[in-house]
Motif scaffolding. Structure first.
Motif, mmCIF file in Angstrom:
data_model
loop_
_atom_site.group_PDB
_atom_site.id
_atom_site.type_symbol
_atom_site.label_atom_id
_atom_site.label_comp_id
_atom_site.label_asym_id
_atom_site.label_seq_id
_atom_site.Cartn_x
_atom_site.Cartn_y
_atom_site.Cartn_z
ATOM 1 N N PRO A 66 16.037 -5.090 0.920
ATOM 2 C CA PRO A 66 17.131 -5.002 -0.039
ATOM 3 C C PRO A 66 18.071 -6.203 -0.026
ATOM 4 O O PRO A 66 18.981 -6.262 -0.825
ATOM 5 N N ASN A 67 17.887 -7.129 0.858
ATOM 6 C CA ASN A 67 18.745 -8.304 0.891
ATOM 7 C C ASN A 67 17.997 -9.529 0.366
ATOM 8 O O ASN A 67 18.139 -10.625 0.865
ATOM 9 N N SER A 68 17.188 -9.296 -0.655
ATOM 10 C CA SER A 68 16.390 -10.397 -1.190
ATOM 11 C C SER A 68 16.161 -10.195 -2.682
ATOM 12 O O SER A 68 16.507 -9.174 -3.247
ATOM 13 N N GLU A 69 15.581 -11.216 -3.277
ATOM 14 C CA GLU A 69 15.129 -11.130 -4.662
ATOM 15 C C GLU A 69 13.666 -11.514 -4.658
ATOM 16 O O GLU A 69 13.262 -12.423 -3.942
ATOM 17 N N MET A 70 12.866 -10.811 -5.443
ATOM 18 C CA MET A 70 11.437 -11.101 -5.439
ATOM 19 C C MET A 70 10.776 -10.651 -6.726
ATOM 20 O O MET A 70 11.335 -9.844 -7.469
ATOM 21 N N VAL A 71 9.599 -11.173 -6.947
ATOM 22 C CA VAL A 71 8.758 -10.749 -8.055
ATOM 23 C C VAL A 71 7.420 -10.358 -7.456
ATOM 24 O O VAL A 71 6.805 -11.132 -6.732
ATOM 25 N N LEU A 72 6.997 -9.143 -7.751
ATOM 26 C CA LEU A 72 5.701 -8.667 -7.285
ATOM 27 C C LEU A 72 4.719 -8.715 -8.453
ATOM 28 O O LEU A 72 5.077 -8.409 -9.588
ATOM 29 N N ASP A 73 3.481 -9.070 -8.159
ATOM 30 C CA ASP A 73 2.471 -9.144 -9.213
ATOM 31 C C ASP A 73 1.728 -7.816 -9.329
ATOM 32 O O ASP A 73 2.031 -6.850 -8.635
ATOM 33 N N ARG A 74 0.754 -7.779 -10.207
ATOM 34 C CA ARG A 74 0.011 -6.548 -10.475
ATOM 35 C C ARG A 74 -0.697 -6.022 -9.226
ATOM 36 O O ARG A 74 -0.726 -4.813 -8.981
ATOM 37 N N ILE A 75 -1.257 -6.889 -8.410
ATOM 38 C CA ILE A 75 -1.928 -6.457 -7.178
ATOM 39 C C ILE A 75 -0.933 -5.746 -6.266
ATOM 40 O O ILE A 75 -1.218 -4.684 -5.716
ATOM 41 N N ASN A 76 0.264 -6.328 -6.127
ATOM 42 C CA ASN A 76 1.302 -5.683 -5.326
ATOM 43 C C ASN A 76 1.702 -4.341 -5.921
ATOM 44 O O ASN A 76 1.967 -3.384 -5.188
ATOM 45 N N ILE A 77 1.759 -4.261 -7.238
ATOM 46 C CA ILE A 77 2.110 -2.994 -7.901
ATOM 47 C C ILE A 77 1.057 -1.932 -7.586
ATOM 48 O O ILE A 77 1.396 -0.787 -7.283
ATOM 49 N N LEU A 78 -0.207 -2.314 -7.640
ATOM 50 C CA LEU A 78 -1.281 -1.364 -7.318
ATOM 51 C C LEU A 78 -1.185 -0.897 -5.870
ATOM 52 O O LEU A 78 -1.357 0.296 -5.568
#
Length: 126
Positions: A66-78
Motif C-alpha cells: 500500500p505504500n507504492s504505485e504500480m501497474v499490473l498486466d493481464r498475467i498478474n490479473i489472472l
C-alpha cells in the motif's frame, strides 16, 4: 486487565470509513480506456491483503504494497484472481470478504481482455 483492545472494531467496515484509501483502476491498454469505476480500499485493508499474500506466499498479492504505485498486466490479473479465489475459501474475515466481493467481479470481467491492466495508486505516496 486492560480495557483497551487494539483489535476493537477491527472486523467492522465502519472503522475504516475515514481511513486514507488506495485506488484501483482497471484499464484496457489496447483501447486506451478505463474499465469500470475506481475501487477504493482503505490503506489498513491493503496492508491486511498484502500481509495475507505474504503469509500464503502469493506472488501477485505480495506486490500490493500500500505504500507504492504500480501497474499490473493481464498475467498478474489472472494470478491475482486465482490467489484471491483461494483466499476467499480459507479466510473468515468479514472485511476481507467485503473487498473480495468488490474485486472478484471486475477481475472476472477483465480476465479475457488481452490488454487488461490494473493500476494501483496510494495517494500521498512519494
Amino acid at each position: 486487565m486492560s480495557r483497551f483492545n487494539a483489535w476493537n472494531n477491527m472486523l467492522e467496515l465502519s472503522k475504516y470509513e475515514k481511513a486514507d484509501k488506495t485506488l484501483i483502476q482497471f484499464v484496457d491498454n489496447t483501447q486506451r480506456e478505463k474499465i469500470g469505476e475506481p475501487i477504493e480500499i482503505p490503506i489498513p485493508i491493503m496492508y491486511r491483503l498484502y500481509h495475507l499474500g505474504r503469509a500464503y506466499d502469493f506472488q501477485t498479492m505480495k506486490l500490493l504494497r500500500p505504500n507504492s504505485e504500480m501497474v499490473l498486466d493481464r498475467i498478474n490479473i489472472l494470478e491475482l484472481y486465482a490467489e484471491i479465489n483461494f483466499l476467499e475459501q480459507v479466510i473468515k474475515d468479514p472485511i476481507i470478504t467485503h473487498f473480495i466481493d468488490v474485486l472478484m467481479p471486475i477481475l472476472q470481467s477483465v480476465k479475457d481482455i488481452n490488454g487488461a491492466g490494473m493500476v494501483v495508486i496510494t495517494p500521498g505516496y512519494k
